[in-house]
Scaffold this motif. Structure first.
Motif, PDB file in Angstrom:
ATOM      1  N   ASN A 219       0.828  -1.243  -0.079  1.00  0.00           N
ATOM      2  CA  ASN A 219      -0.049  -0.084   0.004  1.00  0.00           C
ATOM      3  C   ASN A 219       0.865   1.256   0.020  1.00  0.00           C
ATOM      4  N   ILE A 220       1.725   1.243   0.787  1.00  0.00           N
ATOM      5  CA  ILE A 220       2.903   2.347   0.771  1.00  0.00           C
ATOM      6  C   ILE A 220       3.595   2.606  -0.376  1.00  0.00           C
ATOM      7  N   ARG A 221       3.818   1.474  -1.212  1.00  0.00           N
ATOM      8  CA  ARG A 221       4.530   1.776  -2.290  1.00  0.00           C
ATOM      9  C   ARG A 221       3.914   2.309  -3.636  1.00  0.00           C
ATOM     10  N   ASN A 222       2.321   1.703  -3.476  1.00  0.00           N
ATOM     11  CA  ASN A 222       1.308   2.306  -4.524  1.00  0.00           C
ATOM     12  C   ASN A 222       0.854   3.484  -4.224  1.00  0.00           C
ATOM     13  N   SER A 223       1.133   4.150  -2.909  1.00  0.00           N
ATOM     14  CA  SER A 223       0.591   5.484  -2.481  1.00  0.00           C
ATOM     15  C   SER A 223       1.085   6.455  -3.182  1.00  0.00           C
ATOM     16  N   GLY A 224       2.137   6.259  -3.624  1.00  0.00           N
ATOM     17  CA  GLY A 224       3.154   7.593  -4.381  1.00  0.00           C
ATOM     18  C   GLY A 224       3.652   8.386  -3.405  1.00  0.00           C
ATOM     19  N   ILE A 225       3.837   8.149  -2.039  1.00  0.00           N
ATOM     20  CA  ILE A 225       4.483   8.996  -1.184  1.00  0.00           C
ATOM     21  C   ILE A 225       6.138   8.659  -1.233  1.00  0.00           C
ATOM     22  N   PRO A 226       6.760   9.803  -1.434  1.00  0.00           N
ATOM     23  CA  PRO A 226       8.237   9.515  -1.817  1.00  0.00           C
ATOM     24  C   PRO A 226       8.919   8.774  -0.643  1.00  0.00           C
TER      25      PRO A 226
ATOM     26  N   ASP B 256      11.708   8.865   0.846  1.00  0.00           N
ATOM     27  CA  ASP B 256      12.458   9.315   1.622  1.00  0.00           C
ATOM     28  C   ASP B 256      11.504  10.000   2.909  1.00  0.00           C
ATOM     29  N   GLU B 257      10.211  10.052   2.519  1.00  0.00           N
ATOM     30  CA  GLU B 257       9.192  10.479   3.579  1.00  0.00           C
ATOM     31  C   GLU B 257       8.493   9.541   4.460  1.00  0.00           C
ATOM     32  N   TRP B 258       8.806   8.297   4.087  1.00  0.00           N
ATOM     33  CA  TRP B 258       8.383   6.876   4.901  1.00  0.00           C
ATOM     34  C   TRP B 258       8.822   7.062   6.159  1.00  0.00           C
TER      35      TRP B 258
END
Length: 104
Positions: free
Chosen positions: A88-95, A97-99
């Motif tokens: 879900n995090i990979r597909n969310s579009g969040i860069p 470095d912000e994880w």
């Protein structure tokens, strides 16, 4: 599982909002019409958003990190709850470095 949840949600929304009368005939509402009537996000989006919110010290984190001492079954390993969160995090579009946790 997501497909089953979406199907269940659409069935409930069809019962709540009822059919549409066109001329002399009644018809079921289409999924698009249900989404227009029900302005909130669908159940799958809500669950995805909540799965990403892991806090330190939570029971969820304990369950995710706990090592089970069972013998693994034959075949491909089942996806873990954490695997779904990572996807879900990979597909969310969040860069990246912000994880919150760089290991994901």
């Amino acid at each position: 599982m997501e497909n089953k949840l979406t199907t269940f949600e659409n069935g409930i929304l069809r019962q709540i909002f009822g059919p549409v009368k066109e001329g002399d005939e009644w018809r079921r509402r289409k999924n698009r019409e249900l989404r227009n009537c029900y302005q909130l996000p669908d159940i799958v989006a809500v669950i995805r958003g909540q799965r990403v919110m892991i806090r330190d010290g939570d029971l969820v984190k304990y369950v995710v990190e706990r090592c089970f001492e069972e013998k693994r079954p034959r075949g491909r390993p089942r996806l873990r709850w954490l695997d779904g969160i990572k996807e879900n995090i990979r597909n969310s579009g969040i860069p990246k470095d912000e994880w919150r946790d760089g290991a994901l």
